[in-house]
Design a protein around this motif. Structure first.
Motif, PDB file in Angstrom:
ATOM      1  N   ASP A 121     -60.300 -52.893  46.469  1.00  0.00           N
ATOM      2  CA  ASP A 121     -59.105 -52.334  45.821  1.00  0.00           C
ATOM      3  C   ASP A 121     -59.507 -51.402  44.678  1.00  0.00           C
ATOM      4  OD1 ASP A 121     -60.046 -54.474  44.291  1.00  0.00           O
ATOM      5  OD2 ASP A 121     -58.107 -55.472  44.117  1.00  0.00           O
ATOM      6  N   LYS A 217     -57.016 -48.442  29.821  1.00  0.00           N
ATOM      7  CA  LYS A 217     -55.574 -48.369  29.979  1.00  0.00           C
ATOM      8  C   LYS A 217     -55.299 -47.402  31.130  1.00  0.00           C
ATOM      9  CE  LYS A 217     -51.652 -47.048  27.245  1.00  0.00           C
ATOM     10  NZ  LYS A 217     -51.302 -46.388  25.990  1.00  0.00           N
ATOM     11  N   LYS A 220     -51.826 -43.330  34.582  1.00  0.00           N
ATOM     12  CA  LYS A 220     -51.015 -43.064  35.768  1.00  0.00           C
ATOM     13  C   LYS A 220     -51.856 -43.201  37.029  1.00  0.00           C
ATOM     14  CE  LYS A 220     -51.643 -38.109  36.120  1.00  0.00           C
ATOM     15  NZ  LYS A 220     -51.511 -36.863  35.522  1.00  0.00           N
ATOM     16  N   VAL A 222     -51.798 -41.664  41.013  1.00  0.00           N
ATOM     17  CA  VAL A 222     -51.148 -40.709  41.924  1.00  0.00           C
ATOM     18  C   VAL A 222     -51.850 -40.716  43.280  1.00  0.00           C
ATOM     19  CG1 VAL A 222     -50.399 -39.169  40.053  1.00  0.00           C
ATOM     20  CG2 VAL A 222     -52.586 -38.746  41.201  1.00  0.00           C
TER      21      VAL A 222
ATOM     22  N   ILE B 111     -66.612 -47.131  33.242  1.00  0.00           N
ATOM     23  CA  ILE B 111     -65.648 -46.413  34.075  1.00  0.00           C
ATOM     24  C   ILE B 111     -66.430 -45.907  35.289  1.00  0.00           C
ATOM     25  CG2 ILE B 111     -63.886 -44.605  34.098  1.00  0.00           C
ATOM     26  CD1 ILE B 111     -64.423 -44.694  30.894  1.00  0.00           C
ATOM     27  N   SER B 112     -66.077 -46.419  36.468  1.00  0.00           N
ATOM     28  CA  SER B 112     -66.880 -46.154  37.657  1.00  0.00           C
ATOM     29  C   SER B 112     -66.441 -44.896  38.397  1.00  0.00           C
ATOM     30  CB  SER B 112     -66.786 -47.329  38.633  1.00  0.00           C
ATOM     31  OG  SER B 112     -67.495 -48.440  38.147  1.00  0.00           O
ATOM     32  N   ARG B 125     -60.322 -41.552  38.326  1.00  0.00           N
ATOM     33  CA  ARG B 125     -61.251 -42.172  39.282  1.00  0.00           C
ATOM     34  C   ARG B 125     -60.498 -42.609  40.536  1.00  0.00           C
ATOM     35  NH1 ARG B 125     -61.464 -47.823  39.145  1.00  0.00           N
ATOM     36  NH2 ARG B 125     -63.406 -47.532  40.272  1.00  0.00           N
ATOM     37  N   PRO B 126     -61.131 -42.411  41.692  1.00  0.00           N
ATOM     38  CA  PRO B 126     -60.502 -42.846  42.942  1.00  0.00           C
ATOM     39  C   PRO B 126     -60.573 -44.364  43.083  1.00  0.00           C
ATOM     40  CG  PRO B 126     -62.397 -41.374  43.341  1.00  0.00           C
ATOM     41  CD  PRO B 126     -62.441 -41.774  41.908  1.00  0.00           C
ATOM     42  N   THR B 127     -59.504 -44.969  43.571  1.00  0.00           N
ATOM     43  CA  THR B 127     -59.503 -46.398  43.878  1.00  0.00           C
ATOM     44  C   THR B 127     -58.930 -46.551  45.291  1.00  0.00           C
ATOM     45  OG1 THR B 127     -57.302 -46.738  42.943  1.00  0.00           O
ATOM     46  CG2 THR B 127     -59.149 -47.023  41.456  1.00  0.00           C
ATOM     47  N   TYR B 128     -58.945 -47.756  45.824  1.00  0.00           N
ATOM     48  CA  TYR B 128     -58.422 -48.019  47.173  1.00  0.00           C
ATOM     49  C   TYR B 128     -58.941 -46.981  48.182  1.00  0.00           C
ATOM     50  CZ  TYR B 128     -55.193 -51.441  45.206  1.00  0.00           C
ATOM     51  OH  TYR B 128     -54.658 -52.533  44.575  1.00  0.00           O
ATOM     52  N   ALA B 129     -60.242 -46.885  48.279  1.00  0.00           N
ATOM     53  CA  ALA B 129     -60.873 -45.970  49.240  1.00  0.00           C
ATOM     54  C   ALA B 129     -60.364 -44.544  49.064  1.00  0.00           C
ATOM     55  CB  ALA B 129     -60.652 -46.442  50.674  1.00  0.00           C
ATOM     56  N   GLY B 130     -60.093 -44.180  47.818  1.00  0.00           N
ATOM     57  CA  GLY B 130     -59.666 -42.813  47.538  1.00  0.00           C
ATOM     58  C   GLY B 130     -58.200 -42.553  47.829  1.00  0.00           C
ATOM     59  N   ASN B 131     -57.437 -43.595  48.150  1.00  0.00           N
ATOM     60  CA  ASN B 131     -56.021 -43.394  48.451  1.00  0.00           C
ATOM     61  C   ASN B 131     -55.134 -43.444  47.206  1.00  0.00           C
ATOM     62  OD1 ASN B 131     -56.015 -43.051  51.356  1.00  0.00           O
ATOM     63  ND2 ASN B 131     -56.870 -45.115  51.375  1.00  0.00           N
ATOM     64  N   ALA B 132     -55.709 -43.779  46.070  1.00  0.00           N
ATOM     65  CA  ALA B 132     -54.965 -43.771  44.813  1.00  0.00           C
ATOM     66  C   ALA B 132     -55.905 -43.261  43.718  1.00  0.00           C
ATOM     67  CB  ALA B 132     -54.471 -45.175  44.473  1.00  0.00           C
ATOM     68  N   LEU B 133     -55.466 -42.230  43.012  1.00  0.00           N
ATOM     69  CA  LEU B 133     -56.281 -41.689  41.924  1.00  0.00           C
ATOM     70  C   LEU B 133     -55.725 -42.205  40.607  1.00  0.00           C
ATOM     71  CD1 LEU B 133     -56.590 -37.962  43.077  1.00  0.00           C
ATOM     72  CD2 LEU B 133     -58.240 -39.820  43.394  1.00  0.00           C
ATOM     73  N   ALA B 134     -56.547 -42.971  39.896  1.00  0.00           N
ATOM     74  CA  ALA B 134     -56.093 -43.572  38.641  1.00  0.00           C
ATOM     75  C   ALA B 134     -56.618 -42.764  37.465  1.00  0.00           C
ATOM     76  CB  ALA B 134     -56.587 -45.015  38.552  1.00  0.00           C
ATOM     77  N   THR B 135     -55.729 -42.481  36.503  1.00  0.00           N
ATOM     78  CA  THR B 135     -56.163 -41.864  35.249  1.00  0.00           C
ATOM     79  C   THR B 135     -56.284 -42.985  34.231  1.00  0.00           C
ATOM     80  OG1 THR B 135     -54.959 -39.874  35.804  1.00  0.00           O
ATOM     81  CG2 THR B 135     -55.609 -40.115  33.518  1.00  0.00           C
ATOM     82  N   VAL B 136     -57.492 -43.180  33.699  1.00  0.00           N
ATOM     83  CA  VAL B 136     -57.712 -44.306  32.789  1.00  0.00           C
ATOM     84  C   VAL B 136     -58.247 -43.817  31.448  1.00  0.00           C
ATOM     85  CG1 VAL B 136     -58.101 -46.008  34.623  1.00  0.00           C
ATOM     86  CG2 VAL B 136     -60.047 -44.744  33.699  1.00  0.00           C
ATOM     87  N   GLN B 244     -66.363 -45.324  52.176  1.00  0.00           N
ATOM     88  CA  GLN B 244     -65.945 -46.022  50.951  1.00  0.00           C
ATOM     89  C   GLN B 244     -67.081 -46.865  50.393  1.00  0.00           C
ATOM     90  OE1 GLN B 244     -63.097 -49.154  51.623  1.00  0.00           O
ATOM     91  NE2 GLN B 244     -62.504 -49.327  49.481  1.00  0.00           N
TER      92      GLN B 244
END
Ligand SMILES: Cc1cc2nc3c(=O)[nH]c(=O)nc-3n(C[C@H](O)[C@H](O)[C@H](O)COP(=O)(O)OP(=O)(O)OC[C@H]3O[C@@H](n4cnc5c(N)ncnc54)[C@H](O)[C@@H]3O)c2cc1C
Lengths: 250, 312
Positions: A121, A217, A220, A222, B111-112, B125-136, B244
């Motif tokens: 995940d 934190k 967002k 996307v 931060i990976s 960073r990409p998560t869930y095999a690149g299906n969600a891009l998270a800004t952290v 992945q």
């Protein structure tokens, strides 16, 4: 030797995840959840060690909300002897997980901890390395083969960028699993029934003296921009023509 | 603000992954130093000193770093990190192995595999095999980061003239030792930096049949890759795996042969510039991301492709 395995509950590998429209994360409601595949490999390896007479007891640990107990039951059905559930609804990031696991290790004193190399995940690939750092133990990551030697050492073959590499580590140590370490078994029905009677101890971060507050934190989440399907070509010759004259990549 | 980059190298040369990390460091801002830890690293250190934009190279030349054992290299990073605002490494197997160990010892949440820099404390960073891009956003004083090389342009290998200083070695932790390796020598370009990649999947049916792909690769000076299924079946070694949980590639041209296009595979190659798929199943998901699709039996199509490439 006691073996501790960490198991994480994640969105199943076959689910196509959807990003929530409010940009706070991915949809996990009414989505199939499973044990992280790399954690399954970790449990399998521990069970094989026990079957080979190298491990005496297998403790499966999961951290998180109430439903993590199901993931622990899966590990128990595969052959773990007992479970520990560190209960919290706080968002857990790898450093916090490593600190919580360290506190559990301090209590349990295993000779080996096996974790998955990454959770599918969050894809962070950190927890095993962090746990071994906090314990001051050696780390054997991305394992594709484990041999426990008689002299308080183990040889671990690792999947690295150029191929395979073998290191020797002193016990106790932390190992993280790669895909080729083993093929996890399916739990049999009798073992699923037996697992229901195996004990799961409940703990909390407070009881373990760990502050699990997240350090990152999430501002967002996307969806990535999508590629669209291109054209179908009729022959290899047409393909080469397009690559040369249209895409100009060869 | 200043950034320390942990070099990916083979003692003699600097790996291209490090040059991509330099670009990420430039987006963060501040002076850039490169740590070259290894044994007999003069060649790699000299190469690092020539990289445009690098202010200083730290050379840690010691037997303890000869095989990049995480316990030893992390100790060195922990000693140096307090002088920097950011410590970066490429998200190679090596970087992924070493950096979290250093981060935990520094009480930092790493931060990976970042794919973009938004500001000095905020990253994508990409998560869930690149299906969600998270800004952290990180609240840690020092940021430890691994960088997805394919997401950042390659910095020029020449143009700089940084000073090379020796860094005090932090010693051998005595926890692990290197026994040996099985590394396949190949004349082909490296998978992660090749301009063209030809990958085979379960549809190849055997390791022997990968010769068909090698013939194509020879014509295009390409690297050869594979799906997990092809690696699991023993057709090719583990380091061929794209995806992945394998290598991330983004070549100019990616040719997928007998690969269905599972999300885990797409995660490793969907940022390629041009994607070609050869598959006998016209409904295979790989066609949804392919710029050019050829619905055909690969055992006929691939030799034809080799032939067509021979004609000018
Ligand atoms: C935890 C986890 C991690 C994973 N990590 C990765 C990863 O990093 N990389 C990865 O690739 N996978 C990964 N996978 C596996 C992934 O889910 C798929 O199982 C895998 O990618 C399938 O490989 P494949 O496309 O070669 O095989 P298949 O899905 O079996 O597809 C074979 C394809 O070949 C075609 N074909 C067969 N014969 C011919 C022929 N004669 N001519 C033309 N076409 C033919 C078929 O039509 C089919 O589309 C992972 C899975 C899990 C659970």
């Amino acid at each position: 030797m006691k073996v501790l395995v960490a198991v994480k509950r994640v969105v199943d590998a076959n689910v196509k995840v959807r990003v929530k429209s409010d940009g706070t994360g991915v949809e996990t409601q009414n989505v199939k959840m499973s044990m992280n595949p790399f954690c399954e490999i970790a449990v399998e390896e521990a069970v094989r060690l026990k079957e080979a007479g190298k491990a005496t007891e297998i403790v499966a640990v999961s951290l998180g909300g109430a439903s993590c107990a199901e993931t622990i039951r899966t590990a128990l059905a595969m052959g773990a002897d007992r479970g520990i559930h560190v209960q919290t609804d706080v968002e857990l990031q790898p450093l916090a997980v490593a600190k919580l696991l360290k506190a559990v290790v301090d209590k349990e004193q295993p000779g080996l901890c096996i974790l998955g190399k990454q959770a599918i995940d969050d894809d962070s690939n950190q927890t095993g390395q962090m746990l071994s750092a906090l314990l001051g133990w050696p780390q054997a990551t991305y394992a594709s083969k484990l041999v426990i030697n008689g002299d308080n050492t183990a040889n671990v073959t690792r999947e690295v960028d150029g191929g395979l590499e073998t290191i020797q580590v002193k016990t106790p140590f932390v190992m993280t699993t790669d895909l080729r370490l083993n093929e996890p078994r399916y739990a049999s029905l009798p073992n699923i029934m037996k697992a229901k009677k195996k004990p799961i101890e409940a703990l909390t971060p407070e009881a373990l003296g760990v502050d699990p507050a997240p350090r990152l934190k999430t501002l967002k989440v996307v969806e990535p921009s999508k590629r669209s399907a291109g054209v179908k070509v009729k022959s290899a010759a047409e393909l080469v023509d397009k690559l040369r004259n249209e895409a100009k990549v060869i | 603000m200043s950034v320390l980059i942990i070099a990916e190298h083979d003692n003699a040369t600097l790996k291209p992954a490090t040059l991509h990390v330099v670009t990420a460091a430039q987006k963060i801002g501040g002076g850039i130093h490169i740590l070259v830890a290894g044994q007999g690293v003069d060649g790699a250190a000299a190469a690092a000193a020539k990289v445009a934009g690098v202010a200083k190279v730290l050379k840690a030349d010691h037997a303890a770093y000869a095989n990049q054992l995480a316990e030893n290299v992390a100790k060195l990073i922990v000693a140096l990190a307090p002088n920097y605002s950011h410590v970066l490494a490429a998200a190679t197997v090596n970087g992924k192995n070493i950096m979290p160990r250093a981060a935990a010892l520094l009480d930092v949440q790493q931060i990976s595999e970042i794919s973009a820099v938004e500001s000095p404390d905020t990253f994508v960073r990409p998560t869930y095999a690149g299906n969600a891009l998270a800004t952290v956003q990180s609240s840690d004083k020092i940021k430890l980061i691994t960088v997805r090389a394919t997401a950042f342009d390659i910095a020029p290998a020449e143009g700089g003239s940084a000073a090379i200083e020796s860094a005090a070695a932090a010693g051998d932790a005595g926890l692990s030792k290197f026994i040996g390796q099985e590394v396949q020598k190949t004349e082909r370009p490296e998978l992660t930096s090749a301009r063209v990649v030809v990958s085979g999947g379960r549809g190849m049916q055997s390791g022997d049949n990968f010769k068909l792909l090698e013939a194509v690769a020879d014509k295009l000076n390409a690297a050869v890759g594979a799906s997990r299924a092809a690696v699991d079946a023993g057709f090719v070694p583990n380091d061929y795996q794209v995806g992945q949980t394998g290598k991330i590639v983004a070549p100019e041209l990616y040719i997928a042969v007998g690969i269905s296009g599972a999300i885990q595979h797409l995660a490793g190659m969907k940022d390629s510039k041009v994607i070609v798929a050869i598959n006998k199943d016209e409904d295979a998901p790989i066609f949804q991301v392919a710029d050019y699709g050829l619905v055909a039996d690969l055992f006929q199509a691939v030799p034809e492709l080799t032939q067509a490439l021979e004609k000018k």
